[in-house]
Structures are given as C-alpha cells and as structure tokens.
Design an enzyme around this catalytic site. Structure first.
Site, PDB file in Angstrom:
ATOM      1  N   LYS A 174       0.875  -1.089   0.022  1.00  0.00           N
ATOM      2  CA  LYS A 174       0.069  -0.172  -0.043  1.00  0.00           C
ATOM      3  C   LYS A 174       0.843   1.217   0.040  1.00  0.00           C
ATOM      4  O   LYS A 174       1.401   1.558   1.155  1.00  0.00           O
ATOM      5  CB  LYS A 174      -0.746   0.099   1.308  1.00  0.00           C
ATOM      6  CG  LYS A 174      -2.057   0.881   1.114  1.00  0.00           C
ATOM      7  CD  LYS A 174      -2.582   1.289   2.377  1.00  0.00           C
ATOM      8  CE  LYS A 174      -2.156   2.290   3.214  1.00  0.00           C
ATOM      9  NZ  LYS A 174      -2.152   3.894   2.703  1.00  0.00           N
ATOM     10  N   GLY A 226       7.163   5.386   8.462  1.00  0.00           N
ATOM     11  CA  GLY A 226       6.088   6.583   8.460  1.00  0.00           C
ATOM     12  C   GLY A 226       6.157   7.098   9.926  1.00  0.00           C
ATOM     13  O   GLY A 226       7.309   6.731  10.652  1.00  0.00           O
ATOM     14  N   GLY A 231       2.949   4.134  13.705  1.00  0.00           N
ATOM     15  CA  GLY A 231       3.824   3.232  13.924  1.00  0.00           C
ATOM     16  C   GLY A 231       3.497   2.187  15.255  1.00  0.00           C
ATOM     17  O   GLY A 231       3.267   1.052  15.223  1.00  0.00           O
ATOM     18  N   GLU A 248       9.982   1.521  10.816  1.00  0.00           N
ATOM     19  CA  GLU A 248      11.028   2.579  10.587  1.00  0.00           C
ATOM     20  C   GLU A 248      10.336   3.867  10.799  1.00  0.00           C
ATOM     21  O   GLU A 248       9.553   4.374   9.826  1.00  0.00           O
ATOM     22  CB  GLU A 248      11.767   2.600   9.226  1.00  0.00           C
ATOM     23  CG  GLU A 248      12.390   1.295   8.857  1.00  0.00           C
ATOM     24  CD  GLU A 248      13.691   1.365   9.309  1.00  0.00           C
ATOM     25  OE1 GLU A 248      14.176   2.375  10.126  1.00  0.00           O
ATOM     26  OE2 GLU A 248      14.200   0.301   9.253  1.00  0.00           O
ATOM     27  N   CYS A 282      13.245  11.076   6.856  1.00  0.00           N
ATOM     28  CA  CYS A 282      13.312  10.747   8.281  1.00  0.00           C
ATOM     29  C   CYS A 282      14.813  10.942   8.814  1.00  0.00           C
ATOM     30  O   CYS A 282      15.219  10.999  10.060  1.00  0.00           O
ATOM     31  CB  CYS A 282      13.145   9.298   8.633  1.00  0.00           C
ATOM     32  SG  CYS A 282      12.585   8.665   7.382  1.00  0.00           S
ATOM     33  N   GLU A 383       9.556  15.693  15.641  1.00  0.00           N
ATOM     34  CA  GLU A 383       9.812  15.618  14.311  1.00  0.00           C
ATOM     35  C   GLU A 383       8.812  16.645  13.671  1.00  0.00           C
ATOM     36  O   GLU A 383       7.777  16.322  13.968  1.00  0.00           O
ATOM     37  CB  GLU A 383       9.875  14.320  13.953  1.00  0.00           C
ATOM     38  CG  GLU A 383      10.038  14.224  12.302  1.00  0.00           C
ATOM     39  CD  GLU A 383      10.098  12.822  11.952  1.00  0.00           C
ATOM     40  OE1 GLU A 383       9.138  12.144  12.309  1.00  0.00           O
ATOM     41  OE2 GLU A 383      10.954  12.452  11.470  1.00  0.00           O
TER      42      GLU A 383
HETATM   43  C1  UN1 Z   1      13.973   8.222   4.575  1.00  0.00           C
HETATM   44  O1  UN1 Z   1      13.719   9.458   4.826  1.00  0.00           O
HETATM   45  O2  UN1 Z   1      12.958   7.613   4.865  1.00  0.00           O
HETATM   46  O3  UN1 Z   1      19.827   8.213   3.838  1.00  0.00           O
HETATM   47  C2  UN1 Z   1      14.943   7.384   4.004  1.00  0.00           C
HETATM   48  C3  UN1 Z   1      18.927   9.041   3.335  1.00  0.00           C
HETATM   49  C4  UN1 Z   1      18.289   8.008   2.247  1.00  0.00           C
HETATM   50  C5  UN1 Z   1      16.938   7.408   2.726  1.00  0.00           C
HETATM   51  C6  UN1 Z   1      16.179   8.167   3.791  1.00  0.00           C
HETATM   52  N1  UN1 Z   1      19.412   7.390   1.488  1.00  0.00           N
HETATM   53  O4  UN1 Z   1      18.727   9.967   3.622  1.00  0.00           O
END
Ligand code: UN1
Length: 497
Positions: A174, A226, A231, A248, A282, A383
């Site tokens: 999804k 997310g 989560g 994650e 993230c 965040e």
């Molecule tokens: C994300 O923001 O979910 O290291 C992943 C990084 C990327 C991956 C980010 N290669 O910023």
C-alpha cells in the site's frame, strides 16, 4: 491525469469500494496526478487470496532464479530512471536531482537483493549427538504487507519489496496516498521483469486499507515506514496475531560540530542535511549542535550560504528546495514555528510560508533557523518534517553527546571533528542506528543496515544483509541418521562408545 485501479494477480482490477482519493502536485495544486481507489477490507481480502496461492509457488522457485527477475527489475528501473524521476518530481515535489537519486537507490537495492539470493546462507553445526545433523535454514515468512511513506516513493518501498521477494515471500503493497502514482510504477517494473502474477500486488488506499492489511491474520509480516504515532498503533494491532512487525519511524537527527572540524565542510553538511528534500527525510538534520568556540564563526559562514538555497519548481535543475508535500504538513510546520517563538527560541532565519507569485499554487516554506534552542522545547524534541533547523550551543564534547541523545528518537546522527578520540567516542555514544563522521545525517547506502533505536524502530534493520532477518524465519532442522532413539541432554559420551 489518470484513474488507477488496484494491481492484484497481475491485473489492474476495480476496487470493491466506491470511494476514491486524489494525488496532486504539491507545487501546482491544480494538477491532479492520479485518482486512486480508497480500497477496503474486501480488496485486501482479494489480494490475500491471490497472494497466498502465488506465494506457495514462488517459494519453490530457487532463490537465484528469483534473483534473476530482480536483476531484470533493476535494469528496467535503470532504463526508465528519468521518466520515473520526472513523475516523482511532479507527484511529491522532490527536486529532479533528488528524484533520480531515489530511483537510483531502488536500482542499487534490486541489484543487491538479486546478488544476495546466492548468499542466503544457512548454518550447519555439530549436533550434541552422533550421526545427527543440526542445521538452520532461512524460510520465507509468507505474505508481507508493505506500507510506506510518501517521501521516498520508490526507494523505501524497494528496500522492503525486493528483499521480501528475493526471500520467497509474496507482497501486498500500500503506497503512501501522496506517492501512489510513483509507487504504482513498481508494479509495471516487476511485471515487465517477469515476476509471476500474484506475487506482488498493490492495494491503494487510506486508513481502511492500511488497517485491513495490518489486521489480516494471513499477512504474516508488516513492514512500515512512517510516523511514530501510526507505527505504535500498527504495533499494537499486529500484536493481536503475534505478527512480525518492522518499523522505521521518526527521527530528530543531530549534527554536532566540534572546534577541530573543517567548518566549511560542516556548513556544506548542515545545508544539505537540513534543507535537502526540504527537510522531509526521516534522516534530515533537525538539530545542529555547535561547540561555543566555533559558534559565531560557523553561524556566520552558514548564514552567508543560505541564500544559495533556491526554492521553486522541482523540475527545474537549478532548484534546491521543492515544496512541502501537502497542506496539513505545511500547517504543522507553521504551528511549530509559532510554538518555537512562544517557547522562547530565537527565530533568526526564514519562518514563513511562501504564497505569492510563482508560489501561489503550491505549499512552500522558507528554510528556517531557530537559535538558543533548549532541550525541553518542543521544537527540540518533536519531528517537524520540514525545513526547520534548531541550533543549540554547547560547552563541551560531553555536553554535545548528552544534548544529541536527549530525544526519544535515534535514527541518524553526525559529528564533524578532526579529533580521533571524539570521533571514536561518538561512534559508541551517539544513540542512533546510523552515525556519520564528517558527513551529514542523510545519505544511507542500500547495502548497509538502515534503521534506528529508541522510538525510531523496534530493532529490525532494513537494507544490507540484515533485511533478510525481517523477511525470513529461521527454521531449525535435525536429521538423525543413527537409526535409534537418541536423547538430547540425557545421553552422555559414554552412551556413544
Ligand atoms: C527516509 O527518509 O525514509 O539516507 C529514507 C537517506 C536516504 C534514505 C532516507 N538514503 O537520507
């Protein structure tokens, strides 16, 4: 504009719900990229029935043969890189340069997963008993439910989907609503690569489809990227079925700069880490922790470089910052900026949404800097997922580490120093799944473990060889060829004479 259907059993099929949602271009709100079914439980049930059947056969295909299909998927992504990157830029507003990198990360992952199909090693160990083999093998988990965020609409799904397929699982994917059109490209790529129908399926949707995937007893593993709050809900719901869940989640990633650092390099790192992807990774740098001895010099150099950031059309090669993904996200950023001021932090750069002229039809926010930020403040702790950087002044290395660790998240971290002792200590002491020395907090590579500690994750690592621990179970097998009953823990060496 296109009307999409779900992708189940190798066909684009109508949803059984009669609701839809749209994905729009965040830099030009008038442009609808696609209309998607807001799928329901029946759609998920359909996908599960098809996936179950397909998975049984797929698991029997020798892993290196599964790998050949993934290698082909990597080649197709490579051929279609520019076209998919352009679609991604339009759909989620990622600058073209970064959108290409997003597709590249998926290409790397496809080739890596393909290679690993020849290295899904098992263990064979001596048994306690004679004439007996003791081994442990990796077996697929079954059907994997993959639910992802919009900000890496090809790379992050591929981190989960390609290794899951390599290991013999079927997948129900999804995509994030805002990245649905880009995510759909994975179906085309895998189909063209020769993946048998039903092994990979897409169910578009919002909350109902997501919940149905998490709560379906036959989907044995949920891999989610997310927000932390979602989560946690997923983790709780999945507990009903004692389901495997790989999470994650959020980050509040620090970049520390110590007096011995190359300051120009550290400025480059902060600019890219904080404002690349408009701060919507993230792994984005959201806290800059500066030693007092270099504070003024660093900030002067940093401020001088900020006008280099060009906010605008992500398809324009000169643009360095695209839009914010949608209105609620923009409003969240605005709320935090207001809160930061109320909390007593000093807003020293940016702080406003852009809405005039070429910005009239999208969601845009200036690069924003707060100084005098303290650990108890919300802008330090939460965040924000936007181009908002909190700057904190510290007096020592120990304080820098303490401040860096004073949040509930632990994804990425960085330190700029030329002191080998500080670098070595930081490697051990920073509470994060990833630590960069003299490099920004963003830039993870697909063949290394990726994930975080504390409330960022629940212990699994995507990327690298560790991803196969998520998408396989260890099956231990004992083969006794002694022809008699042997009793573990009871028979002694004398019995073997
Ligand atoms: C994300 O923001 O979910 O290291 C992943 C990084 C990327 C991956 C980010 N290669 O910023």
């Amino acid at each position: 504009m296109k009307e999409y259907k779900n992708y189940i059993g190798g066909k684009w099929v109508d949803s059984r719900s009669n609701r839809t949602f749209e994905s729009r271009n965040p830099s030009n709100w008038d442009e609808v990229i696609g209309i998607f079914p807001d799928s329901n439980e029946e759609d998920v049930q359909h996908a599960v029935e098809v996936a179950k059947e397909a998975q049984r056969k797929w698991a029997k295909v020798p892993a290196p043969k599964r790998g050949e299909i993934l290698r082909r998927a990597g080649e197709i992504l490579l051929e279609r890189k520019e076209e998919i990157a352009r679609l991604m830029s339009r759909e989620i507003g990622k600058t073209l340069v970064e959108a290409r990198a997003d597709v590249q990360e998926a290409i790397d992952t496809a080739f890596y997963a393909a290679q690993e199909t020849r290295r899904l090693f098992s263990y064979v160990t001596p048994s306690e008993l004679p004439d007996k083999y003791a081994l442990s093998l990796r077996v697929p988990v079954g059907i994997a439910g993959v639910i992802t965020a919009w900000n890496f609409p090809i790379a992050v799904p591929s981190w989960k989907i390609f290794p899951a397929l390599a290991a013999g699982n079927a997948v129900i994917f999804k995509p994030a609503p805002d990245g649905s059109a880009t995510g759909a490209e994975l179906a085309r790529v895998l189909e063209d690569a020769g993946l048998p129908p039903g092994v990979f399926n897409i169910v578009f949707g919002l909350g109902i489809a997501g919940r149905a995937i998490v709560e379906h007893p036959d989907i044995k593993i949920i891999a989610f990227t997310g927000g932390t709050e979602t989560g946690k809900l997923i983790y709780q719901s999945a507990a009903k079925y004692v389901k495997k869940v790989s999470l994650e989640l959020g980050g509040k990633n620090p970049q520390i700069v110590m007096p011995s650092a190359n300051l120009d390099l550290a400025v480059d790192g902060a600019l890219w880490g904080a404002f690349g992807t408009s701060g919507q990774r993230c792994t984005s740098t959201s806290r800059l922790i500066l030693h007092e001895d270099i504070y003024d010099e660093f900030m002067e150099k940093f401020r001088a470089r900020l006008p280099e950031l060009i906010i605008g059309d992500p398809l324009d090669e000169k643009t360095t910052m695209g839009p914010i993904i949608n209105k609620p996200s923009l409003e969240k950023i605005e709320r935090y900026v207001k809160l930061g001021i109320e909390e007593g932090a000093r807003l020293t750069y940016g702080g406003k949404r852009l809405s005039e002229g070429k910005y009239a039809k999208g969601w845009w926010f200036e690069p924003t800097i707060f100084e005098d930020v303290k650990p108890h403040m919300k802008i330090f702790q939460d965040e924000i997922f936007g181009p908002v950087l909190s700057v904190i002044k510290v007096k020592s290395f120990d304080e820098a580490i303490e401040v860096a660790n004073a949040v509930r998240y632990g994804l990425s971290s960085s330190i700029y120093t030329n002191d080998v002792r500080e670098a070595s200590l930081a490697m051990q002491l920073l509470e994060a799944g990833i630590t960069y020395i003299n490099a920004p907090t963003i830039g993870a590579e697909s063949h290394l473990p990726f994930g975080g500690v504390k409330e960022t994750g629940n212990g699994w690592r995507e990327g690298g060889w560790t991803v196969f621990d998520i998408f396989t179970e260890w099956k231990t097998v004992y083969i006794d060829y002694s022809g008699k009953l042997q009793k573990a823990q009871i028979d002694t060496w004398k019995d073997f004479e």
